[in-house]
Design an enzyme around this catalytic site. Structure first.
Site, PDB file in Angstrom:
ATOM      1  N   ALA A 277       0.823  -1.217   0.000  1.00  0.00           N
ATOM      2  CA  ALA A 277       0.000   0.000   0.000  1.00  0.00           C
ATOM      3  C   ALA A 277       0.851   1.258   0.000  1.00  0.00           C
ATOM      4  O   ALA A 277       0.447   2.290   0.530  1.00  0.00           O
ATOM      5  CB  ALA A 277      -0.999   0.014   1.165  1.00  0.00           C
ATOM      6  N   LYS A 278       2.033   1.149  -0.589  1.00  0.00           N
ATOM      7  CA  LYS A 278       2.855   2.335  -0.800  1.00  0.00           C
ATOM      8  C   LYS A 278       2.552   2.939  -2.178  1.00  0.00           C
ATOM      9  O   LYS A 278       2.920   4.068  -2.470  1.00  0.00           O
ATOM     10  CB  LYS A 278       4.340   1.978  -0.704  1.00  0.00           C
ATOM     11  CG  LYS A 278       4.778   1.567   0.694  1.00  0.00           C
ATOM     12  CD  LYS A 278       6.223   1.099   0.719  1.00  0.00           C
ATOM     13  CE  LYS A 278       6.587   0.590   2.118  1.00  0.00           C
ATOM     14  NZ  LYS A 278       7.914  -0.059   2.125  1.00  0.00           N
ATOM     15  N   ALA A 279       1.920   2.137  -3.022  1.00  0.00           N
ATOM     16  CA  ALA A 279       1.399   2.630  -4.298  1.00  0.00           C
ATOM     17  C   ALA A 279      -0.029   2.111  -4.419  1.00  0.00           C
ATOM     18  O   ALA A 279      -0.313   0.961  -4.071  1.00  0.00           O
ATOM     19  CB  ALA A 279       2.250   2.141  -5.472  1.00  0.00           C
TER      20      ALA A 279
END
Lengths: 312, 312, 312, 312
Positions: A277-279
């Protein structure tokens, strides 16, 4: 099924950078295709007022010739947050204080040490420039510590930037334009070393995690975030990880020569960031495999031209 | 002029690791030659009581299968100083708290995110393990903050390690053995994130540059220093730069897949460190180009065997 | 969903190569995991009497220390077809004729040229050895041309091998054992140059495509084919492409330091071969990223040990 | 001691390719410096009437978008000798016969095989285009074999090129312009496969080493030779080795993503060629580390612009 034809590039001696990059887009495959897509995405996020652009820079980007490229992007309002290493900031200051970087020297490393020159690949620094750096940065830290004794790293960098008298300085320009510069690993650099020596006898405390609050606020307050990553390292990680609480970045561009198989973040494919969930799911992510001193000027010239073209 | 003959390797099905590495030494060229020289140098510095061994580890060394290798080196007294990333320490703690790392999962990154799994190349973590990590690390920080509110990063890590109940933990073993662990970029990790969240409501200050004094003392008090570097990044830089005031390391070994041409420190040849007085003139420096999860176990098994052989 | 736990490697100073590789298999990820899977597959195809093993070798495998490793695999019946460059065969002959390869020389390339030494990375050859090579290979070609004036490249190599008096020679051992050696690019090598010079005054015609028929027959007559590829280049292409008419190989192992993004076959993922029917749907394909002079001896020692273990 | 200052690049949105490359030259370090020097050298050798330019191309240069770039260099008289793989010639002919290359397809390799599409990284071919290729190339070989039954590879390629009706074809343009194309490994390609199948029932003999005489004459008749090498492999080796009898090339430029440590020629530094007398002492040699589909169009556009500028 989507299936596009590859159109071979046509190259002549009177091309603009934009025309060259458009030819790369007509081909659309291998490095040329990636470079075109990265440039197009860069133009989009630079031009979009709803997107905060985070620029991360690891490796010798500042001594390696990109100082003005980065400075101008900040000055023109195209970069909203900068994240870099202490080394790049040290080299920015070294030039702000009158020093320079050199090339064209053919000596082995033991001789260079004797001569007082430090080497980074094929670029060189003079130890006397570092001596000036020490004197001048100590003066600035004295000024700062007289006003405040507790700062975050970002605040410290802004204070320095606002005191540096060099229009070409990244730190100065960022301070002037209100663009925050984060350097989570700053302590591990010549700048960090000087700070530590100064603090042996003066009160000047930098809070290691103090920037997280501010950076989180920027992430939350931005409709969209795009990260543009030159090299990997801590700057890449920090740029991506700061977006985790909001589900990740909306767009990402990385330029790197590192490879992915060893598992290091520096060479990791951007897709991997989606699992953390960094992108965001569905985010637009482009990797250019190559030397940033070639690829980034090309992309910036192309993206600026695309923006100019649309504005007409 | 020195001129040695290459002896071709003889390989059979009943070899010890030491015999294999000696065959590589008989050849003496390309990767095999580098691996032999690195192993021989590793054995020398591990066995030498006058040499302090600094082990730096960037990249997913702990989740990637090297946790026990590193832990055992520390436990057996072969590592005097460890320098690593916040990520490796996070993964060490994640296992200490009962979590695990996984493999053999064939899903795309968007699906992994939905399933609550984070990916690092071909290894995977579960978000529920990170939830346990959050709970447990917060408990430990509460305990620590009740005793002290100002620590250096190294002190913080020792405090955690001494409270962790896992004989296989790197942090625990290092605390038990009195081996300092430095992590100058710790704040940029899950561990750093938890620390920051904890400090929003509790008093626990980490001094960013506080470890410099202690580390300098170690460097000054060591007759000789050897750095063993897995990957590059901040750990490599910190390991080398901490030796600058004493004229550089006496020996250096690095294992990396990064290349040198872009100028990043991670792929830089160790010779370059001589120009900066991060490695001494005449120091013994060996680079192995390859995946650390292959090369390092091979080198450690070989070096341990060499030491055993000499002791007999 | 398949989900396996990563078991950290345990490394000590008294390990066999097999134990080390089994530890890599227990971890199962990153390079260590790939190396284990490659070794296991190598053992399987070497032991399987229904599988023809094609070994391709590009890059300086013979001068770089692997001459005996390859020779012994052929001698022990583990390789059924060898495909390599003219250069590797030249270096095999150079040693068969009494020459050697050298290391430990620190001169720049202009000085080396003056001294009559040719460099390949950190290994060296003497021009006087090449002079012996010229004399001796010309003698052999004279003998061959007296018997036959039209040969395929494979036949030419068998004729040479059967006339070479060196038990350690790959060409000799392959001729003795009836293992065909193909070298589609042979003409582009010192051996090819000597052949061309010889043919200026003698009748000795090599048919460029003459080997295709024989190689096709081998492919058709084999129940299964496995290709083991050291490096890329023409040998890799020829090894895979020769299997296209039968729907592709059943198994493939490659060891390479090249990367995939530029599109060159040398760094291409083996999966890509499936699209061309050079590898069968469902075939077992493993890539090891690394230096073949480290990875291949390790894999061969491990595979031989696995075979020995099963036979007991 | 020579010591030049690094001038940071200035990048704006209205730049020509020449201006961009001149900015890279002002910086002069890392990739940007290498790219500038390669471009300057390319312009010099292209413009110099006393220098024969040998262009070698390995990897998917033709299907990967560079077909017109190479064709135009030949058509404009800037390339005197071309050396490439059978694959690049196959893909040139595939387009000459009406086929195309594709992109934008997201299927796994097993599905691609079912669909009749072959993959090279992110570019794709259709098997039906290869069927047309087979029919058409067989027709051309029939025509050729009616006239001559013994040819060198170069003669064969000229005969094909002169019969191909496509102004954009490299083979056609080279034949028209009298530029020889050498392909020492041609037999190992789809074109080679078709040739072999044709020769099962027709008389058409290609002499494997037949081109050496002609190529030697070109080398001897040239005042100076410069090799421009895209990728490595057989084309790079052949381009350099053909110059050995005259003491080596006068200038060399290579663009590659391969690295040097494994010892393969593809990633070897050009300096190494000096030890073999493949490059002259004092020759001007520049390596650009990067993807040829980015670097080569950039260099060609820049070199053409430099030539235009000087001619004004």
């Amino acid at each position: 099924m989507l299936k596009l034809k590859i159109n071979h590039m046509n190259i002549h001696g009177d091309m603009s950078v934009l025309e060259l990059i458009e030819e790369m887009g007509n081909s659309g495959v291998l490095g040329a295709g990636r470079l075109y897509r990265a440039t197009e995405l860069l133009a989009d996020v630079m031009a979009d007022e709803d997107t905060a652009v985070f620029l991360s820079a690891a490796g010798p980007m500042v001594p390696g010739g990109l100082r003005n490229v980065i400075r101008d992007l900040i000055n023109d309002g195209y970069v909203d947050v900068m994240i870099t290493s202490g080394a790049n900031l040290t080299h920015d200051l070294l030039e702000a204080f009158g020093g320079r970087h050199y090339r064209g020297i053919e000596k082995n490393d033991e001789d260079l040490c004797q001569m007082g020159m430090g080497r980074i690949a094929d670029l060189y620094t003079k130890s006397e420039d570092f001596e000036v750096f020490e004197t001048r940065i100590t003066e600035l830290m004295s000024q700062i510590s007289e006003e405040r004794s507790n700062l975050t790293i970002r605040e410290f960098l802004t204070e320095i930037g606002s005191r540096v008298d060099d229009e070409r300085s990244i730190l100065h320009t960022a301070a002037k334009k209100g663009v925050p510069i984060y350097a989570p690993g700053m302590i591990d650099s010549m700048l960090g070393l000087q700070l530590w020596m100064f603090t042996q006898e003066h009160e000047l405390h930098l809070d290691a995690s103090g920037d997280m609050h501010e950076l989180s606020d920027i992430v939350y307050d931005s409709k969209k975030v795009a990260t543009v990553m030159l090299g990997g390292g801590l700057p890449k990680h920090y740029a991506l990880a700061s977006n985790i609480l909001k589900g990740g970045v909306d767009a990402g561009i990385q330029v790197t020569l590192d490879r992915s198989e060893g598992g290091s973040l520096s060479g990791a494919p951007l897709e991997e960031a989606k699992s953390w969930a960094k992108a965001k799911t569905g985010s637009n992510l482009v990797t250019v495999v190559g030397d940033a001193t070639i690829a980034f000027p090309l992309m910036v010239a192309g993206a600026r031209a695309m923006i100019n073209k649309k504005q007409k």
